[in-house]
Scaffold this active site. Structure first.
Site, PDB file in Angstrom:
ATOM      1  N   GLY A   1       0.800  -1.229   0.000  1.00  0.00           N
ATOM      2  CA  GLY A   1       0.000   0.000   0.000  1.00  0.00           C
ATOM      3  C   GLY A   1       0.831   1.278   0.000  1.00  0.00           C
ATOM      4  O   GLY A   1       0.389   2.305   0.525  1.00  0.00           O
TER       5      GLY A   1
ATOM      6  N   ASP B   1      -6.676   0.046   0.766  1.00  0.00           N
ATOM      7  CA  ASP B   1      -5.403   0.713   1.087  1.00  0.00           C
ATOM      8  C   ASP B   1      -5.606   2.129   1.619  1.00  0.00           C
ATOM      9  O   ASP B   1      -5.005   2.518   2.628  1.00  0.00           O
ATOM     10  CB  ASP B   1      -4.514   0.780  -0.169  1.00  0.00           C
ATOM     11  CG  ASP B   1      -4.115  -0.594  -0.667  1.00  0.00           C
ATOM     12  OD1 ASP B   1      -4.749  -1.581  -0.266  1.00  0.00           O
ATOM     13  OD2 ASP B   1      -3.166  -0.687  -1.465  1.00  0.00           O
TER      14      ASP B   1
END
Ligand code: MEV
Length: 345
Positions: free
Chosen positions: A115, A171
Site C-alpha cells: 500500500g 489501502d
C-alpha cells in the site's frame, strides 16, 4: 513552518484476488509509513524529492506536467503526489504561485503489495491541506484531531482510481484511519475490526515483474477458462476469511496460522505464486512461523509470516537472501505535525 504527515501502509491478511469477485477480505495497517514533509519555497516552483528512490523533479499542477531531475525508474509514484497536491490546492483555495519543497521518506518498498501508493497519497493530501490552511491563516494551530479523515480517505481513493484505473478502498482506508478492516462481500462495505493485539508479522519482499492489473487479468483468464474450478477456489477463500475473522477476534494463533497456510495453497492454485515467494514462505514456516502466505497480488512482491514466537529466527532466515523486516498492526492512521522551517530556499 514545515508540515510533516505520516500515513501507514497495509498488508492483506486474507482474501486478496477473491475480493475482486465480491468476496470478503481482511487487512491491517502496518507500522511502516510514508512520511511527506512540505515547506514553503521563496519562488513559485514545486520541487519533490524521494531520496530513498533516488528520484526528484519539478511538478506543474496546472498542466499536470512532471519534469524529472533524477530517476532510478520509479517515476510512477510522482503521479499520486501531483494529483494529491492539485486536489489540496483546489480545496485549500491557495494562490497557485505559492511554491513548495516536498520530501518523501518511504519506510516500505514500492510495488510490494504494502500500500505504498495509498500511504504516499494520504500523507501528501494531509500535509498539503494543512500547509494551505497555514498559508491562509498563520495564527491557527493544527492538531491531529483537526484532520478531516472522511474527506482525506475519499479524495485518496478517487486519486488511486484516476491514476490506476481501478482500486479497492482497502489501502486508502487503512492509510487514513489505521487499525484493521473487514471488507464485506456486500457492496464492498468496510467494517472496522477492533483488534487489541499486536499481530507480529515478518514481511519478505522480492521485486515484482507483473503489476497488480496484469495479475488480476491473469486470474480472470483462468476463471473464464475453468469457471467451476476457480469459483470453488474463490468460495473456499471466502470461507477462510470468515473463519479467520472469528479467529482474529478470539486471538486464536494456531487457527490463524493454519488458515494462512491453506489460503496460500489456494493462491498458488490461482497461479500468482512464484518460486521466490514459495521459497520465502517455506523458509519462514521451517524457521517457526505459524503461518505464511503471499500478501497482495503476488507474482513477486511480498509475503507475510505470522510469528507469535520465533520472530528473530524467521527474520534472520529470510533476511539472508531477501529484503525482510518485522511489522506490527498500526492502530493510528495518518498523523500530522508542525515544526520550524529547516532552511530557506
Ligand atoms: C492487491 O494488493 C490485492 C488484489 O486483491 C487487488 C485489490 O484488492 O484491489 C489483487
Amino acid at each position: 513552518m514545515q508540515v510533516t504527515a505520516s500515513a501507514p501502509g497495509k498488508t492483506i491478511l486474507f482474501g486478496e484476488h477473491a475480493v475482486v469477485y465480491g468476496k470478503p477480505a481482511i487487512a491491517v495497517a502496518i507500522n511502516r509509513k510514508a512520511n511527506v514533509k512540505i515547506q514553503k519555497r521563496a519562488d513559485s516552483k514545486i520541487f519533490v524529492e524521494i531520496p530513498g528512490l533516488k528520484l526528484s523533479g519539478y511538478l506543474e499542477l496546472e498542466k499536470e506536467v512532471i519534469k524529472i531531475e533524477k530517476d532510478q525508474g520509479n517515476i510512477g509514484i510522482l503521479n499520486y503526489i501531483l494529483k494529491s497536491l492539485k486536489k489540496a490546492q483546489i480545496e485549500g483555495e491557495t494562490e497557485s504561485e505559492n511554491g513548495m519543497e516536498i520530501t518523501v521518506d518511504l519506510e516500505m518498498p514500492i510495488s510490494g503489495g504494502l500500500g505504498s501508493s495509498a500511504a504516499v497519497t494520504v500523507a501528501t493530501l494531509t500535509a498539503a491541506l494543512t500547509h494551505h490552511k497555514l498559508e491562509n491563516d498563520h495564527q491557527i494551530k493544527i492538531s491531529d484531531q483537526d484532520l478531516e479523515r472522511d474527506k482525506i480517505a475519499s479524495y485518496a481513493h478517487q486519486i488511486e482510481m484516476e491514476v490506476q484505473g481501478a482500486a479497492s478502498p482497502i489501502d486508502t482506508t487503512l492509510s487514513t484511519y489505521g487499525g484493521s478492516i473487514y471488507l464485506s462481500a456486500d457492496a464492498n462495505k468496510i467494517i472496522r475490526m477492533p483488534l487489541d493485539w499486536d499481530l507480529p508479522l515478518i514481511i519478505g519482499f522480492t521485486p515484482r515483474q507483473m503489476n497488480t492489473g496484469e495479475l488480476i487479468e491473469y486470474v480472470k483468464i483462468k476463471k473464464d477458462r475453468y469457471p467451476a474450478v476457480i469459483n470453488s477456489i474463490l468460495d473456499s477463500m471466502e470461507q477462510i476469511t470468515e473463519t479467520a475473522r472469528e479467529a482474529l477476534l478470539l486471538k486464536d494463533e494456531k487457527i490463524l496460522g493454519e488458515l494462512m497456510n491453506i489460503n496460500q495453497g489456494l493462491l498458488d492454485a490461482l497461479g500468482v505464486n512464484t518460486p521466490e515467494l514459495s521459497n520465502m514462505i517455506y523458509k519462514a514456516r521451517k524457521a517457526g512461523a505459524l503461518g505464511s502466505k503471499i500478501t497482495g497480488a503476488g507474482g513477486g512482491g511480498s509475503i507475510i509470516a505470522y510469528c507469535p514466537q520465533n520472530r528473530d529466527e524467521v527474520l534472520l532466515k529470510l533476511a539472508k537472501k531477501h529484503t525482510a523486516f518485522p511489522v506490527q498492526l498500526c492502530g493510528e492512521g495518518v498523523q500530522v505535525k508542525l515544526s520550524p522551517k529547516e532552511r530557506f530556499t
